[in-house]
Design a protein around this motif. Structure first.
Motif, PDB file in Angstrom:
ATOM      1  N   ALA A  63       0.835  -1.206   0.000  1.00 29.25           N
ATOM      2  CA  ALA A  63       0.000   0.000   0.000  1.00 29.25           C
ATOM      3  C   ALA A  63       0.868   1.254   0.000  1.00 29.25           C
ATOM      4  CB  ALA A  63      -0.924  -0.003   1.217  1.00 29.25           C
ATOM      5  N   LEU A  64       1.897   1.265   0.829  1.00 28.47           N
ATOM      6  CA  LEU A  64       2.767   2.442   0.914  1.00 28.47           C
ATOM      7  C   LEU A  64       3.506   2.672  -0.399  1.00 28.47           C
ATOM      8  CD1 LEU A  64       3.864   4.752   2.626  1.00 28.47           C
ATOM      9  CD2 LEU A  64       5.646   3.177   3.443  1.00 28.47           C
ATOM     10  N   ARG A  65       4.027   1.615  -0.977  1.00 23.37           N
ATOM     11  CA  ARG A  65       4.752   1.743  -2.237  1.00 23.37           C
ATOM     12  C   ARG A  65       3.842   2.300  -3.341  1.00 23.37           C
ATOM     13  NH1 ARG A  65       6.506  -3.139  -2.636  1.00 23.37           N
ATOM     14  NH2 ARG A  65       4.839  -3.894  -3.952  1.00 23.37           N
ATOM     15  N   MET A  66       2.665   1.729  -3.480  1.00 21.80           N
ATOM     16  CA  MET A  66       1.748   2.168  -4.539  1.00 21.80           C
ATOM     17  C   MET A  66       1.244   3.596  -4.308  1.00 21.80           C
ATOM     18  SD  MET A  66       1.313   0.009  -7.013  1.00 21.80           S
ATOM     19  CE  MET A  66       3.080  -0.204  -6.926  1.00 21.80           C
ATOM     20  N   MET A  67       0.882   3.903  -3.073  1.00 20.75           N
ATOM     21  CA  MET A  67       0.339   5.230  -2.785  1.00 20.75           C
ATOM     22  C   MET A  67       1.412   6.307  -2.920  1.00 20.75           C
ATOM     23  SD  MET A  67      -2.717   6.215  -2.353  1.00 20.75           S
ATOM     24  CE  MET A  67      -3.602   4.814  -1.745  1.00 20.75           C
ATOM     25  N   LEU A  95      -4.062  12.147  -1.024  1.00 18.74           N
ATOM     26  CA  LEU A  95      -3.060  11.088  -1.131  1.00 18.74           C
ATOM     27  C   LEU A  95      -1.997  11.208  -0.042  1.00 18.74           C
ATOM     28  CD1 LEU A  95      -2.610  10.775  -4.990  1.00 18.74           C
ATOM     29  CD2 LEU A  95      -3.857   9.268  -3.450  1.00 18.74           C
ATOM     30  N   ARG A  96      -1.595  12.422   0.279  1.00 15.54           N
ATOM     31  CA  ARG A  96      -0.629  12.599   1.380  1.00 15.54           C
ATOM     32  C   ARG A  96      -1.218  12.087   2.696  1.00 15.54           C
ATOM     33  NH1 ARG A  96       0.903  17.143  -1.653  1.00 15.54           N
ATOM     34  NH2 ARG A  96      -0.508  18.591  -0.598  1.00 15.54           N
ATOM     35  N   GLU A  97      -2.494  12.354   2.928  1.00 13.41           N
ATOM     36  CA  GLU A  97      -3.155  11.856   4.137  1.00 13.41           C
ATOM     37  C   GLU A  97      -3.194  10.328   4.145  1.00 13.41           C
ATOM     38  OE1 GLU A  97      -6.970  13.796   4.112  1.00 13.41           O
ATOM     39  OE2 GLU A  97      -6.129  15.719   4.736  1.00 13.41           O
ATOM     40  N   LYS A  98      -3.455   9.736   2.973  1.00  9.91           N
ATOM     41  CA  LYS A  98      -3.488   8.270   2.880  1.00  9.91           C
ATOM     42  C   LYS A  98      -2.108   7.684   3.150  1.00  9.91           C
ATOM     43  CE  LYS A  98      -7.435   6.499   2.466  1.00  9.91           C
ATOM     44  NZ  LYS A  98      -7.880   5.606   3.527  1.00  9.91           N
ATOM     45  N   VAL A  99      -1.064   8.322   2.615  1.00 18.75           N
ATOM     46  CA  VAL A  99       0.302   7.850   2.867  1.00 18.75           C
ATOM     47  C   VAL A  99       0.578   7.856   4.371  1.00 18.75           C
ATOM     48  CG1 VAL A  99       2.760   8.439   2.591  1.00 18.75           C
ATOM     49  CG2 VAL A  99       1.246   8.415   0.595  1.00 18.75           C
ATOM     50  N   LYS A 100       0.196   8.938   5.061  1.00 19.06           N
ATOM     51  CA  LYS A 100       0.395   9.012   6.518  1.00 19.06           C
ATOM     52  C   LYS A 100      -0.388   7.917   7.226  1.00 19.06           C
ATOM     53  CE  LYS A 100       1.220  13.968   6.865  1.00 19.06           C
ATOM     54  NZ  LYS A 100       0.628  15.248   7.266  1.00 19.06           N
ATOM     55  N   ASP A 101      -1.632   7.715   6.810  1.00 21.70           N
ATOM     56  CA  ASP A 101      -2.452   6.656   7.417  1.00 21.70           C
ATOM     57  C   ASP A 101      -1.769   5.295   7.272  1.00 21.70           C
ATOM     58  OD1 ASP A 101      -4.396   8.477   8.120  1.00 21.70           O
ATOM     59  OD2 ASP A 101      -5.836   7.847   6.576  1.00 21.70           O
ATOM     60  N   ILE A 102      -1.267   5.038   6.089  1.00 22.79           N
ATOM     61  CA  ILE A 102      -0.624   3.753   5.831  1.00 22.79           C
ATOM     62  C   ILE A 102       0.654   3.628   6.669  1.00 22.79           C
ATOM     63  CG2 ILE A 102       0.524   2.365   4.054  1.00 22.79           C
ATOM     64  CD1 ILE A 102      -1.595   3.678   2.068  1.00 22.79           C
ATOM     65  N   GLN A 103       1.452   4.683   6.706  1.00 18.31           N
ATOM     66  CA  GLN A 103       2.686   4.660   7.513  1.00 18.31           C
ATOM     67  C   GLN A 103       2.380   4.391   8.986  1.00 18.31           C
ATOM     68  OE1 GLN A 103       4.082   8.563   6.346  1.00 18.31           O
ATOM     69  NE2 GLN A 103       5.667   7.689   5.022  1.00 18.31           N
ATOM     70  N   ASN A 104       1.256   4.928   9.458  1.00 19.20           N
ATOM     71  CA  ASN A 104       0.856   4.763  10.856  1.00 19.20           C
ATOM     72  C   ASN A 104      -0.046   3.551  11.080  1.00 19.20           C
ATOM     73  OD1 ASN A 104       2.279   7.074  11.812  1.00 19.20           O
ATOM     74  ND2 ASN A 104       0.684   8.363  10.934  1.00 19.20           N
ATOM     75  N   LYS A 105      -0.228   2.767  10.033  1.00 20.71           N
ATOM     76  CA  LYS A 105      -1.056   1.554  10.089  1.00 20.71           C
ATOM     77  C   LYS A 105      -2.478   1.835  10.588  1.00 20.71           C
ATOM     78  CE  LYS A 105       2.456  -1.952  10.039  1.00 20.71           C
ATOM     79  NZ  LYS A 105       3.778  -1.502  10.066  1.00 20.71           N
TER      80      LYS A 105
END
Length: 177
Positions: A63-67, A95-105
């Protein structure tokens, strides 16, 4: 005005949340162009859908790689996003918010793309209604087929098409020598 595949992408993205199908329809559209003429923004949209597919399945690395890739591409493609009826600044922020969400699981949550063209939005809603989908619905987290589609779908057509494509490429190489 917009490619049919793009409308279908938006309908799957916001209607049935079938991100795998989003990927499929846009990839086919993208491949219709000659390799050197293919548009990067289609790849960005495809990768966003794939990122959400992975996020929903808690595949954090994928998810992190793709986003992250999608964000990098779409930040460069502001003009194209405008032409596609999307707000580029809001898309990048989302998308930046989604990246943060993914990084923070942070667990997956469905999102709405910032469609700025009212005609596009109405066309997509109408398409959803016609196909008995609810525009803006949230992902059905109990639908095992939707969640794991890449492992459960019938791939026979894809395999046949790939074999045909390979045979054509091989024939072209033989013809060139």
């Amino acid at each position: 005005m917009y490619p049919k595949a793009y409308i279908e992408y938006l309908v799957h993205f916001h209607g049935d949340r079938d991100y795998f199908e989003c990927h499929e329809v846009l990839e086919e559209h993208w491949k219709e162009e000659q390799p050197k003429q293919r548009k990067a923004y289609w790849v960005g949209l495809i990768q966003m859908a794939v990122g959400l597919y992975h996020h929903r399945r808690n595949n954090w690395k994928g998810a992190l790689r793709m986003m992250t890739n999608a964000l990098a591409i779409l930040e460069k493609e502001k003009e194209a996003l405008l032409e596609l009826g999307l707000d580029p600044a809001k898309t990048a922020l989302l998308l930046r918010e989604k990246v943060k969400d993914i990084q923070n699981k942070v667990p997956y949550q469905s999102i709405q793309l910032p469609i700025s063209d009212e005609n596009l939005l109405n066309e997509c809603i109408e398409y959803c209604t016609k196909h008995q989908l609810q525009w803006g619905s949230v992902s059905n987290m109990n639908d095992e087929f939707l969640l794991h589609k890449h492992t459960r779908r019938d791939r026979s057509e894809v395999i046949i098409e790939r074999k045909k494509s390979l045979a054509l490429r091989q024939q072209k190489k033989r013809d060139e020598t």
